[in-house]
Design a protein around this motif. Structure first.
Motif, PDB file in Angstrom:
ATOM      1  N   THR A  61       2.633  -8.258  -9.692  1.00 23.39           N
ATOM      2  CA  THR A  61       3.796  -9.214 -10.102  1.00 23.39           C
ATOM      3  C   THR A  61       4.895  -8.876  -9.481  1.00 23.39           C
ATOM      4  N   SER A  62       5.213  -7.618  -9.242  1.00 20.67           N
ATOM      5  CA  SER A  62       6.575  -7.319  -8.639  1.00 20.67           C
ATOM      6  C   SER A  62       6.334  -7.637  -7.058  1.00 20.67           C
ATOM      7  N   LEU A  63       5.575  -7.467  -6.380  1.00 21.91           N
ATOM      8  CA  LEU A  63       5.402  -7.856  -4.792  1.00 21.91           C
ATOM      9  C   LEU A  63       5.631  -9.500  -4.745  1.00 21.91           C
ATOM     10  N   GLN A  64       4.903 -10.222  -5.705  1.00 20.55           N
ATOM     11  CA  GLN A  64       5.015 -11.601  -5.901  1.00 20.55           C
ATOM     12  C   GLN A  64       6.383 -12.062  -6.039  1.00 20.55           C
ATOM     13  N   ASP A  65       6.957 -11.392  -6.807  1.00 17.05           N
ATOM     14  CA  ASP A  65       8.553 -11.736  -7.098  1.00 17.05           C
ATOM     15  C   ASP A  65       9.435 -11.274  -5.735  1.00 17.05           C
ATOM     16  N   MET A  66       8.998 -10.103  -5.129  1.00 12.74           N
ATOM     17  CA  MET A  66       9.683  -9.825  -3.787  1.00 12.74           C
ATOM     18  C   MET A  66       9.619 -10.917  -3.060  1.00 12.74           C
ATOM     19  N   SER A  67       8.092 -11.431  -2.857  1.00 11.42           N
ATOM     20  CA  SER A  67       7.875 -12.513  -1.589  1.00 11.42           C
ATOM     21  C   SER A  67       8.594 -13.837  -2.140  1.00 11.42           C
ATOM     22  N   ALA A  68       8.884 -13.983  -3.316  1.00  8.50           N
ATOM     23  CA  ALA A  68       9.228 -15.343  -3.972  1.00  8.50           C
ATOM     24  C   ALA A  68      10.780 -15.139  -3.517  1.00  8.50           C
ATOM     25  N   ALA A  69      11.380 -14.213  -3.636  1.00  9.79           N
ATOM     26  CA  ALA A  69      13.028 -13.795  -3.363  1.00  9.79           C
ATOM     27  C   ALA A  69      13.056 -14.098  -1.770  1.00  9.79           C
TER      28      ALA A  69
ATOM     29  N   PHE B 296       6.202  -1.283   1.264  1.00  9.23           N
ATOM     30  CA  PHE B 296       5.411  -0.990  -0.132  1.00  9.23           C
ATOM     31  C   PHE B 296       4.976   0.467   0.586  1.00  9.23           C
ATOM     32  N   ILE B 297       5.359   1.406  -0.547  1.00 13.72           N
ATOM     33  CA  ILE B 297       5.022   2.933  -0.509  1.00 13.72           C
ATOM     34  C   ILE B 297       3.948   3.149  -1.646  1.00 13.72           C
ATOM     35  N   THR B 298       2.847   3.609  -1.089  1.00 14.45           N
ATOM     36  CA  THR B 298       1.832   3.766  -2.155  1.00 14.45           C
ATOM     37  C   THR B 298       2.054   5.044  -2.915  1.00 14.45           C
ATOM     38  N   VAL B 299       1.649   5.033  -4.318  1.00 10.40           N
ATOM     39  CA  VAL B 299       1.760   6.411  -5.078  1.00 10.40           C
ATOM     40  C   VAL B 299       0.384   6.947  -5.305  1.00 10.40           C
ATOM     41  N   ASP B 300      -0.604   6.194  -4.540  1.00  6.41           N
ATOM     42  CA  ASP B 300      -1.872   6.578  -4.542  1.00  6.41           C
ATOM     43  C   ASP B 300      -2.699   6.820  -3.104  1.00  6.41           C
ATOM     44  N   PRO B 301      -2.291   7.553  -2.355  1.00  6.69           N
ATOM     45  CA  PRO B 301      -2.662   7.463  -1.124  1.00  6.69           C
ATOM     46  C   PRO B 301      -4.233   7.913  -0.883  1.00  6.69           C
ATOM     47  N   ASP B 302      -4.851   8.673  -1.746  1.00  2.00           N
ATOM     48  CA  ASP B 302      -6.221   8.958  -1.666  1.00  2.00           C
ATOM     49  C   ASP B 302      -7.171   7.624  -1.713  1.00  2.00           C
ATOM     50  N   ARG B 303      -6.713   6.746  -2.404  1.00  2.92           N
ATOM     51  CA  ARG B 303      -7.498   5.489  -2.251  1.00  2.92           C
ATOM     52  C   ARG B 303      -6.895   4.359  -1.288  1.00  2.92           C
ATOM     53  N   ASP B 304      -5.348   4.321  -1.333  1.00  2.00           N
ATOM     54  CA  ASP B 304      -4.585   3.498  -0.203  1.00  2.00           C
ATOM     55  C   ASP B 304      -4.625   3.991   1.170  1.00  2.00           C
ATOM     56  N   THR B 305      -5.804   4.059   1.740  1.00  2.00           N
ATOM     57  CA  THR B 305      -5.868   4.439   2.984  1.00  2.00           C
ATOM     58  C   THR B 305      -5.047   3.252   3.991  1.00  2.00           C
ATOM     59  N   GLN B 306      -4.854   3.624   5.161  1.00  3.17           N
ATOM     60  CA  GLN B 306      -3.976   2.716   6.154  1.00  3.17           C
ATOM     61  C   GLN B 306      -4.990   1.650   6.216  1.00  3.17           C
ATOM     62  N   ALA B 307      -6.207   1.215   6.459  1.00  6.14           N
ATOM     63  CA  ALA B 307      -7.086   0.160   6.635  1.00  6.14           C
ATOM     64  C   ALA B 307      -6.970  -0.574   5.170  1.00  6.14           C
ATOM     65  N   HIS B 308      -7.069   0.195   4.073  1.00  3.18           N
ATOM     66  CA  HIS B 308      -6.733  -0.806   2.782  1.00  3.18           C
ATOM     67  C   HIS B 308      -5.552  -1.364   2.592  1.00  3.18           C
ATOM     68  N   LEU B 309      -4.554  -0.532   3.131  1.00  6.88           N
ATOM     69  CA  LEU B 309      -3.208  -1.291   2.890  1.00  6.88           C
ATOM     70  C   LEU B 309      -3.050  -2.229   3.723  1.00  6.88           C
ATOM     71  N   ALA B 310      -3.553  -2.261   4.940  1.00 12.19           N
ATOM     72  CA  ALA B 310      -3.374  -3.578   5.912  1.00 12.19           C
ATOM     73  C   ALA B 310      -3.964  -4.558   5.336  1.00 12.19           C
ATOM     74  N   ASP B 311      -5.153  -4.602   4.672  1.00 10.33           N
ATOM     75  CA  ASP B 311      -5.715  -5.755   4.020  1.00 10.33           C
ATOM     76  C   ASP B 311      -4.743  -6.273   2.786  1.00 10.33           C
ATOM     77  N   TYR B 312      -4.077  -5.220   2.096  1.00  8.38           N
ATOM     78  CA  TYR B 312      -3.388  -5.578   0.818  1.00  8.38           C
ATOM     79  C   TYR B 312      -2.158  -6.171   0.995  1.00  8.38           C
ATOM     80  N   VAL B 313      -1.222  -5.521   2.170  1.00 14.41           N
ATOM     81  CA  VAL B 313      -0.038  -6.363   2.422  1.00 14.41           C
ATOM     82  C   VAL B 313       0.287  -7.302   2.696  1.00 14.41           C
ATOM     83  N   GLU B 314      -0.910  -7.725   3.713  1.00 16.98           N
ATOM     84  CA  GLU B 314      -0.851  -9.360   4.248  1.00 16.98           C
ATOM     85  C   GLU B 314      -1.086 -10.355   2.902  1.00 16.98           C
ATOM     86  N   LEU B 315      -1.459  -9.978   1.865  1.00 16.78           N
ATOM     87  CA  LEU B 315      -1.592 -10.860   0.792  1.00 16.78           C
ATOM     88  C   LEU B 315      -0.211 -11.523   0.333  1.00 16.78           C
TER      89      LEU B 315
END
Length: 204
Positions: free
Chosen positions: A87-95, A110-129
């Protein structure tokens, strides 16, 4: 074992509780700016700068110095977050959309607070959304924890709920940084994209 639906519901409740808790934790640090009541805009002491040394979603080492010369809209969260972060990232995108061409003067981060699961490759797929110019940052947990701490970001990994598909309690604020990585404004969770864009536009 909790069902997936139950786990997500628990995570939402926990995140909402965390938002209220964080407002109390940060209460002594946050002061209302002279803006209309209820806008969700707050200002904070300038010492909240959070220098960091992390890895971006393309695998490149990144520090706050890489963003010198452009304003940044910064958010802390995690990609497995079921509700608050999207929701926050969608609001950011809408802004950004509301800013029109002026949005090119601003970088979403976007800075993760869960780096063990949020790997570089996983973030790459996420931020483009959310936005084509968004930068996702991860790294060793001690480093992501350090920058979160500098920004007074509350977060707690809840492996007591589920050791694998755990939720993360966390606060939800969006930070506006200037070209020299100085904090300008903080937006509370739920601030409308229109209000966010108007406040940013005044400072571009």
């Amino acid at each position: 074992m909790l069902s997936h639906r139950a786990l997500l519901s628990s995570a939402v409740v926990i995140a909402v509780i965390a938002l209220g808790t964080t407002g109390w934790i940060l209460g002594s640090r946050l002061t209302q700016e002279k803006t209309p009541a209820g806008t969700g805009i707050v200002s904070v002491p300038a010492d909240m700068r959070g220098p960091f040394d992390l890895i971006d979603h393309t695998g490149r080492r990144t520090t706050e110095a890489d963003f010198r010369g452009e304003k940044v809209l910064l958010y802390f969260g995690y990609t497995f977050c079921p509700d608050i972060c999207p929701t926050s990232l969608q609001d950011m995108s809408a802004a950004f959309e509301a800013l029109g061409p002026d949005g090119d003067k601003l970088r979403p981060v976007f800075i993760t607070v869960d780096p063990d699961r949020d790997t570089q490759a996983h973030l790459a797929d996420y931020v483009e959304l959310f936005h084509e110019r968004m930068v996702g940052l991860t790294g060793p947990k001690e480093r992501t924890d350090a920058v979160a701490r500098d920004f007074r970001v509350y977060h707690s990994i809840r492996t007591d709920i589920d050791p694998v598909d755990y939720p993360v309690d966390h606060s939800s604020y969006t930070y506006l940084m200037d070209e020299d990585w100085n904090l300008m404004l903080v937006f509370r969770h739920g601030t409308s994209p229109e209000v966010m864009a108007a406040a940013i536009k005044e400072r571009l």
